[in-house]
Design an enzyme around this catalytic site. Sequence first.
Site, short mmCIF file in Angstrom:
data_model
loop_
_atom_site.label_atom_id
_atom_site.label_comp_id
_atom_site.label_asym_id
_atom_site.label_seq_id
_atom_site.Cartn_x
_atom_site.Cartn_y
_atom_site.Cartn_z
CG ASP A 380 -2.17 0.81 0.87
OD1 ASP A 380 -2.17 1.96 0.52
OD2 ASP A 380 -3.12 0.22 1.27
CG HIS A 413 -1.50 1.64 -3.05
ND1 HIS A 413 -2.56 1.45 -2.67
CD2 HIS A 413 -1.21 0.50 -3.97
CE1 HIS A 413 -3.01 0.08 -2.69
NE2 HIS A 413 -1.98 -0.38 -3.38
#
Length: 883
Positions: A380, A413
């Site tokens: 993430d 991300h």
Amino acid sequence: MLVLLALVLAPVRGWAASPGHNRGDRPAAPVDVRVPALAYDERSITLVWEKPAAHTGIVDYRVYLDGRPIGLASDASTSPAKPYIDRFYADPANAAQVRTVMDTYTATGLRPSTRYRFTVRSVDSAGRESPDSAVVTQSTTAVPKVFDIADYGAVGDGATVNTAAIQRAIDACTPGGKVVIPAGVFKTGAIWLHSDMTLQVAAGGTLLGSDNPADYPYNYLLYDYSTDPRYYSLINAHTYEYGSLRDIRIVGPGTIDGNGWKQAGPDADGFPVSLPSSSSTVSTNGVLAKAQVAAATALGSASSYATRSNLITLRGVTNVYYGGFTALNPSQHTLVNLHDDNVTVNGVRLLTEGVNNADGIEFTHGNGLTVINNVFDTGDDDMNFAAGLGAAAPNDPPTRNAWIADNYFRRGHGAVVLGSHTGAWIENIEAEDNVIDGTDVGLRMKTDPNNGGGGRDVLFRDDAIRSVTAQAFIFTSAYSDPNAAIVVEPSTAKAQFRDVDVEHVTVDGTGSQAISVIGVPDQPHQGLHFTDVRFLHANPTAISYLRDSSFTDVVFDNTPNPWGITNSTGLSFHGSTATPVSVDASAGPAWPRGARLTASATATTATLSWPAASDNVAVAQYLIRSGDTVLAQVPGGTLSTTVGGLSPALRYDLRVQALDATGNAAPGPATRVTTGGGADTVAPLAPANGAASLVPGGLGTTWARVSWPAASDDYGIDHYLVRAGGGPAATVRGTATTFTVAGLRPGTGYGITVDAVDATGNATRYPGTLAVTTNPPYDVGVPTWRDGDRLRVRRTGATTATISWPAARDGARAVVGYRVYVDGRPIQPDAAFTPVNTASTLAGTSRALTGLAPGVAHTIVVQAGDSAGRWTGTGLRATLPPR
């Protein structure tokens, strides 16, 4: 103690900037040389510094110890990030990228308990050195006493669950001591660290998370006002008396493995990757994650997937150091810091690729963060800042003062991320001299506008970005997380990102927009300034709802027509920045002096005409408005229109507004018309079937959400009125049929009603009343004593004593008991005390002590706890004299 970061803004520079000093002059010295929080031990000291304001031409820094040179920052022999950074620049394809310069140095081979004196000099490309920086002095620690977990019964076979043995070693650790995880694989559930200690995972050692959810306490709350209880982490330090925990170090070089998900094996570069992980695959690919989700479902959790534990969570700690270990495979997030001040993360390998929600570092409501020399390869966001959600968030402090340098960001991300929890503001963040190589986004700032707050005072400079799969830079208040489990009262002020400087950055390859800005009409983003930014290969920009921002020497090498700009104003473009629409984004249309809007009306229409507005490029469209409602959109070459859908015998105040292609708007002339015919006397029709009942949509401490099916009316619904308990009505306009009633009292019953209202004012109340009772007040802090309350102690014999104290108080919950410690140990030898359970010594306020050592003074501490398991961190303290 970490010196709070002072952001040093670089001067505006062109791409071919002049040197930071005159020919023949020495470069300027670095500034703010310091030792970050706890970045030293018995053999080493780590230094960091800020580059001087005039730093163009500086290629390295030389470190001096007691006046003699000991090395260059570029040596970086202790940095796991440096080999990847070197490999990046060894690739000829990156020859045009910004060259990062190391801003850190670790002196090794030092003597214990010794004071050292350091200075740093800048070095330019000709080898000239600056004058000395200011002197920084630091002492190494004494050689710590070691508490080997094997000596307390731990077995490193990868199967035995060693939670109790490891906790015994931690509890036995004396101030300044070190608990060591030796070579082997030591499985454990949740463990709890205390002040003034080091947890070290030695070479060849692995701390492995148990796959049994029963080994992790439940009811962890991210925020006081959270509505989704979760599991506590593998490694925890925890207090709600913020600052009562201090000086905690977690170091390597071993591995901390959360055992969250099944692994797919290493990728081509040797980095670990999990099998696909998500809420839809957790039952097949999860390990601990699977077990926790199943157990939370059995407990009745409405958001069981969000209950997964983090790898490490520290709450309320002052002075934290993470260094040199490898973090793998958490069930959810990796290093989470809540209300922690003065935190250093140095030389950690955060390798969680493929793990859903596996942010690398989370920093929330803290002050002072240094992130250096780390390798990020995460599932993430890599480095994420958060600051709470919604109306309750400003009760907590902002998240502020961070410096992120000399890191290698491989996957994630976003490399440096602000949001999406922005409620109390994220501010004073500096990220420089990082290599970002394959993340989705370089600088990512994201939120939902109802979260409130935002991000401000951000400096992102001297960074190299390659092959991002999405945007190089994104600033969006249109973000929503489909897996979000916390539901909160919306903020009264919309979130915004502002005052961001991006300087001297190169970008080679984007999957989508080079720069994406997505604001909202009533809260544009503001003050984004890009200077000396070169896009070697990139897609065009997409900018909307941005104001008062600048682009200086922003160059696109291989992107024709790079600018896409709408609904933005006050943008300026300078230097080598080239764009055909730049002037149109700088100002809006203008109306001629004396412009008039003329109108005539029928029972349901109004016909209007107006003179042409002017614009430096062109007027793109005209909007006809009645208050905040847009009745018609007209092309820029058209100067009249007929508006329909009006109600008869009703007065309307109408205005025309001119907009250019980028959305710059200029309010124009207004007029008042009254439609003909007889007045509408028919009220709206609420659905008559069972679907007409009001539907609850969520409930919190100060809010309740309600929804309803749409009503109908011959001339349309103008708005809905929502009331709670007969209080003031909230107006819900447009087609919305869901509303959050805010500002309610905790633990209070309300009857919620909804009225449908047409433009004439005819109203119909929906059948029935939705009865709700808000949640009790959420718990804040810990039990307290009054000023002047004290612990009374009295010797009754050589080995006995009595103690007594006043009752503690708690605002939200009952005080359920007290814990008594003698010389740091609970008086019950086998007490199952943790910082989050409700186990206690007694419920009363006095106690007889036995088994004391004769002729010795003892320190007595009493802590108070409430029914939520929140314990005082310091408590009442007294010294029992010898006898």
